[in-house]
Structure formats: C-alpha cells, structure tokens
Design an enzyme around this catalytic site. Structure first.
Site, PDB file in Angstrom:
ATOM      1  N   GLU A  48       9.243   3.757 -10.689  1.00  0.00           N
ATOM      2  CA  GLU A  48       8.509   3.664  -9.420  1.00  0.00           C
ATOM      3  C   GLU A  48       7.092   4.206  -9.586  1.00  0.00           C
ATOM      4  O   GLU A  48       6.120   3.605  -9.106  1.00  0.00           O
ATOM      5  CB  GLU A  48       9.246   4.452  -8.339  1.00  0.00           C
ATOM      6  CG  GLU A  48       8.497   4.583  -7.024  1.00  0.00           C
ATOM      7  CD  GLU A  48       8.834   5.867  -6.296  1.00  0.00           C
ATOM      8  OE1 GLU A  48       7.976   6.324  -5.521  1.00  0.00           O
ATOM      9  OE2 GLU A  48       9.930   6.413  -6.518  1.00  0.00           O
ATOM     10  N   ASP A  52       3.866   1.714  -9.064  1.00  0.00           N
ATOM     11  CA  ASP A  52       2.867   2.002  -8.038  1.00  0.00           C
ATOM     12  C   ASP A  52       1.458   1.771  -8.586  1.00  0.00           C
ATOM     13  O   ASP A  52       0.606   1.162  -7.928  1.00  0.00           O
ATOM     14  CB  ASP A  52       3.032   3.445  -7.563  1.00  0.00           C
ATOM     15  CG  ASP A  52       1.951   3.864  -6.587  1.00  0.00           C
ATOM     16  OD1 ASP A  52       1.989   3.420  -5.426  1.00  0.00           O
ATOM     17  OD2 ASP A  52       1.057   4.633  -6.991  1.00  0.00           O
ATOM     18  N   ASP A 121      10.261   2.060  -2.734  1.00  0.00           N
ATOM     19  CA  ASP A 121      10.394   2.636  -4.075  1.00  0.00           C
ATOM     20  C   ASP A 121      11.038   1.635  -5.036  1.00  0.00           C
ATOM     21  O   ASP A 121      10.642   1.538  -6.206  1.00  0.00           O
ATOM     22  CB  ASP A 121      11.235   3.915  -4.026  1.00  0.00           C
ATOM     23  CG  ASP A 121      10.554   5.036  -3.250  1.00  0.00           C
ATOM     24  OD1 ASP A 121       9.342   4.924  -2.990  1.00  0.00           O
ATOM     25  OD2 ASP A 121      11.248   6.013  -2.902  1.00  0.00           O
ATOM     26  N   GLU A 124       8.513  -1.037  -6.173  1.00  0.00           N
ATOM     27  CA  GLU A 124       7.592  -0.487  -7.173  1.00  0.00           C
ATOM     28  C   GLU A 124       8.299  -0.261  -8.508  1.00  0.00           C
ATOM     29  O   GLU A 124       7.710  -0.494  -9.579  1.00  0.00           O
ATOM     30  CB  GLU A 124       6.984   0.815  -6.661  1.00  0.00           C
ATOM     31  CG  GLU A 124       6.031   0.608  -5.488  1.00  0.00           C
ATOM     32  CD  GLU A 124       5.480   1.898  -4.926  1.00  0.00           C
ATOM     33  OE1 GLU A 124       4.397   1.858  -4.328  1.00  0.00           O
ATOM     34  OE2 GLU A 124       6.138   2.956  -5.082  1.00  0.00           O
TER      35      GLU A 124
END
Length: 230
Positions: A48, A52, A121, A124
């Site tokens: 994650e 991101d 989450d 990502e």
C-alpha cells in the site's frame, strides 16, 4: 490465490501476474495474517505504501499534461480529489476487489469488506504489487483503464475553474476554437467592471462581467456552461 480473481484480472484488464505471491499479498489484510500466523503470510501494508507513491506519480503526470493551463494549486486540488479515500474505494469496488480481500473473522463481521479506508488501502496495495511485478508501464495501463476515463468524462470537473470546465466540455464535441473578448469597461478607475464575451468557433456562447478581466472571463465561461447541452 483465488482463481476467479486471476481470471477476472486477465479478462477485464489483460493483467497476468508473474509472481502470484505479490498478488496474494496485495489482497491479504493484516487481520487475516493475525488470525493465521501459522501460514506465515505477509499483509498488504508495505505494498500500500508503494502503491500510494506510484498512483500519485502517474496521476500527477497525467493532469500536468492534460491541463497545461491549470496552475499548481488547481492541479493539486484535483489530484487530491482523485486519490482521496472515497474515490479509491469506489475504484476498488468497480474492479470487484472487495470480493477477493482476505479478512480476519472479526474484521469481516464488523463490515470491513465495505469499509472505504480498507478498500482504498487495497487499491493502492494492488498498484504496488503490479508495479513490482511488471514495472510502471503496467501500473499506468491499469490506471488508464480505471481512472483516466472518469477524469476525461468530467467526474472531477468541480475541482476545476469554469474556463477549464468549458474547454473540457467543448473539446468533447470535437475540434473547437474558444476565444474570450473584452467588450467594454465601466466605472471609475478604482472600481472598474469588465464585460467579456466568449465565443466558440466564432459564435457567441456566453457574456460575463467581473471586477477584473479574469473574473469576467470566468463569469462568461460559467454562463456558457449553463447554456450549452453537455
């Protein structure tokens, strides 16, 4: 790994993971790991973190190239709207990712499968896994399929100024020329009012006014947006 997930990824997006362990990790929530310690699994939190950064880079580049007239502040605001929690959760559900996340019993019982923060989450983490497995090109292709069409369709146009919105709407209709003309100024020097017309291919589509030339153009664009079918 769930065979239905790998089949759906291949059929919908042409994605086939070389390392299925990365894909499995992306869909493994920490609550599942905690309840199955004997399996020695890894959760998706590190993926994650990586995803991101990958997402922000790809979206930033796309907005920078697509909207050359937008200032930094507007670009930042639009990017924030695209990558915020509720947006990414919606993208995850549209990809059916919520069907495949591995959750602990407690997390499942408390509604984790529909929780926006968890789905954000997950989205990502998937991007992070895809990046590690197939580099940035594959991640960009996936984002092009899932997110960019929504930007192009104006889903985040409320984050743009009226002139940019008008340009987006008219360009979807084909190759057009947009021109703003200052037609007059009224009032004393310390309190001027400016009047501007906006034209599409030489045809008047809006008239606006404001206390500066820029504000008059924004007003003209806003009025034009209200008068043309979208």
């Amino acid at each position: 790994m769930d065979n239905q997930l790998t089949t759906e990824l291949k059929e919908r997006y042409g994605i086939v993971f070389h390392d299925v362990n990365l894909l499995e990790q992306a869909f493994t929530h920490s609550s599942y790991v905690n309840e199955h310690r004997y399996l020695k699994l890894s959760d998706n939190e590190r993926l994650e973190f990586l995803g991101d950064a990958v997402l922000e880079l790809i979206v930033s580049q796309y907005l920078y190239l697509k909207f050359p007239e937008l200032p930094e502040g507007k670009l930042t605001k639009m990017r924030a709207a695209i990558v915020r929690e509720d947006s990414l959760a919606k993208f995850a559900k549209e990809c059916h990712f919520d069907n495949y996340i591995l959750l602990g019993k407690g997390e499942e019982a408390s509604g984790g499968r529909t929780r926006a923060s968890l789905l954000c989450d997950l989205f990502e983490a998937f991007l992070g896994a895809l990046y590690l497995d197939q580099k940035v090109g594959a991640a960009k292709k996936f984002i092009e399929d899932v997110i960019f069409p929504k930007i192009d369709a104006g889903a985040f146009s409320h984050e743009m100024d009226h002139k940019t919105q008008l340009q987006e709407v008219l360009q979807r209709k084909g190759d057009v020329s947009i021109e703003y003309r200052l037609i007059k100024e009224e009032g004393p020097a310390h309190d001027r009012t400016f009047f501007t017309e906006v034209y599409m291919n030489g045809e008047l589509i809006g008239l606006g006014q404001g206390k500066s030339k820029k504000l008059a153009e924004q007003d003209a664009a806003e009025r034009a947006l209200k008068s043309i079918p979208q």
